[in-house]
Design an enzyme around this catalytic site. Structure first.
Site, PDB file in Angstrom:
ATOM      1  N   ALA A  11       0.845  -1.193   0.000  1.00 55.74           N
ATOM      2  CA  ALA A  11       0.000   0.000   0.000  1.00 55.74           C
ATOM      3  C   ALA A  11       0.881   1.244   0.000  1.00 55.74           C
ATOM      4  O   ALA A  11       1.899   1.300   0.691  1.00 55.74           O
ATOM      5  CB  ALA A  11      -0.903  -0.009   1.236  1.00 55.74           C
ATOM      6  N   SER A  16       0.672   2.476  -8.445  1.00 56.10           N
ATOM      7  CA  SER A  16      -0.283   3.060  -9.396  1.00 56.10           C
ATOM      8  C   SER A  16       0.386   4.124 -10.252  1.00 56.10           C
ATOM      9  O   SER A  16       0.181   4.183 -11.464  1.00 56.10           O
ATOM     10  CB  SER A  16      -1.482   3.665  -8.664  1.00 56.10           C
ATOM     11  OG  SER A  16      -2.275   2.645  -8.109  1.00 56.10           O
ATOM     12  N   ALA A  34     -11.498   0.738 -13.545  1.00 57.48           N
ATOM     13  CA  ALA A  34     -11.565   1.039 -12.115  1.00 57.48           C
ATOM     14  C   ALA A  34     -12.398  -0.014 -11.409  1.00 57.48           C
ATOM     15  O   ALA A  34     -13.504  -0.332 -11.849  1.00 57.48           O
ATOM     16  CB  ALA A  34     -12.167   2.418 -11.903  1.00 57.48           C
ATOM     17  N   HIS A  50      -6.976   9.376  -7.337  1.00 58.24           N
ATOM     18  CA  HIS A  50      -6.545   8.593  -8.507  1.00 58.24           C
ATOM     19  C   HIS A  50      -7.001   9.267  -9.799  1.00 58.24           C
ATOM     20  O   HIS A  50      -6.248   9.317 -10.778  1.00 58.24           O
ATOM     21  CB  HIS A  50      -7.097   7.159  -8.434  1.00 58.24           C
ATOM     22  CG  HIS A  50      -6.216   6.219  -7.682  1.00 58.24           C
ATOM     23  ND1 HIS A  50      -5.236   5.475  -8.280  1.00 58.24           N
ATOM     24  CD2 HIS A  50      -6.164   5.904  -6.359  1.00 58.24           C
ATOM     25  CE1 HIS A  50      -4.620   4.736  -7.379  1.00 58.24           C
ATOM     26  NE2 HIS A  50      -5.169   4.978  -6.198  1.00 58.24           N
ATOM     27  N   GLU A  62     -16.007   1.490 -15.127  1.00 59.08           N
ATOM     28  CA  GLU A  62     -16.248   0.994 -13.772  1.00 59.08           C
ATOM     29  C   GLU A  62     -16.525  -0.503 -13.865  1.00 59.08           C
ATOM     30  O   GLU A  62     -17.499  -0.919 -14.492  1.00 59.08           O
ATOM     31  CB  GLU A  62     -17.443   1.713 -13.144  1.00 59.08           C
ATOM     32  CG  GLU A  62     -17.320   3.232 -13.120  1.00 59.08           C
ATOM     33  CD  GLU A  62     -16.341   3.741 -12.075  1.00 59.08           C
ATOM     34  OE1 GLU A  62     -16.051   3.008 -11.117  1.00 59.08           O
ATOM     35  OE2 GLU A  62     -15.877   4.888 -12.226  1.00 59.08           O
TER      36      GLU A  62
END
Length: 194
Positions: A11, A16, A34, A50, A62
């Site tokens: 994390a 990303s 996403a 993001h 999505e």
């Protein structure tokens, strides 16, 4: 045949951002897949951050439960895919199934994990049939301590096995640690330069 590039790390490791740099090098039209849902204020804030850090021109799809369907449908209309993130997709699929997480029967856990792996296999197959690469971001969740709860242990194990399967199929795998990407499969070993 499409290529798969897997970017993993802990994390807030910078995975990303590194994946977005790789995607930007593919061309101007990246299909951003996403998987997160804004179920609380914290997740809504993460999603907003993001969105701000990636180019506005990238269309967003999505797909909280099935990224493979997007890859299968959109391959001819983009320069590449960026799936962020596989770990949230796995979480969504696990939690979509009913289970007694305090005392889960082993056969139920096997069914739920099989469902997750069906999506991983579908993603691999969809990517293989595309003329453009798929970059997938995932969390390395096995570096920490053994979780206390049955649900957390199941998630860690299921995500670990899903990551292993995708890494085995991938052409490249990058591990991002403290903002530094290291190529661990394909390309050259050592620090990666996008």
């Amino acid at each position: 045949m499409g290529r798969i590039i897997l970017v993993t790390g802990g994390a807030r490791s910078g995975k990303s951002r590194f994946a977005e740099q790789l995607a930007a090098d593919l061309g101007g039209r990246i299909a951003y897949i996403a998987t997160a849902r804004a179920l609380d204020a914290e997740m809504a804030d993460r999603i907003a951050r993001h969105r701000q850090q990636r180019p506005a021109a990238w269309p967003t799809f999505e797909a909280p439960l099935s990224a493979a369907a997007v890859v299968a449908a959109e391959g001819g209309r983009c320069d590449g895919f960026l799936l962020d993130c596989l770990t949230v997709l796995i979480t969504n699929r696990i939690l979509a199934r009913e289970a007694d997480w305090d005392n889960p029967p082993m056969h139920r856990l096997a069914e739920i994990e099989a469902d997750v792996l069906v999506e991983i296999e579908a993603l691999i197959a969809a990517a293989a049939g595309q003329p453009v690469p798929l970059i997938a971001v995932t969390n390395e969740v096995g570096f920490g301590i053994v979780p206390l709860s049955p649900l957390a242990r199941f998630f860690r194990d299921c995500a670990g096995r899903a990551n292993q399967r995708l890494a085995a199929a991938a052409d490249e795998v990058h591990l991002v640690v403290s903002g530094i990407p290291v190529c661990i499969k394909g390309g050259r070993s050592g620090p990666c330069v996008p």
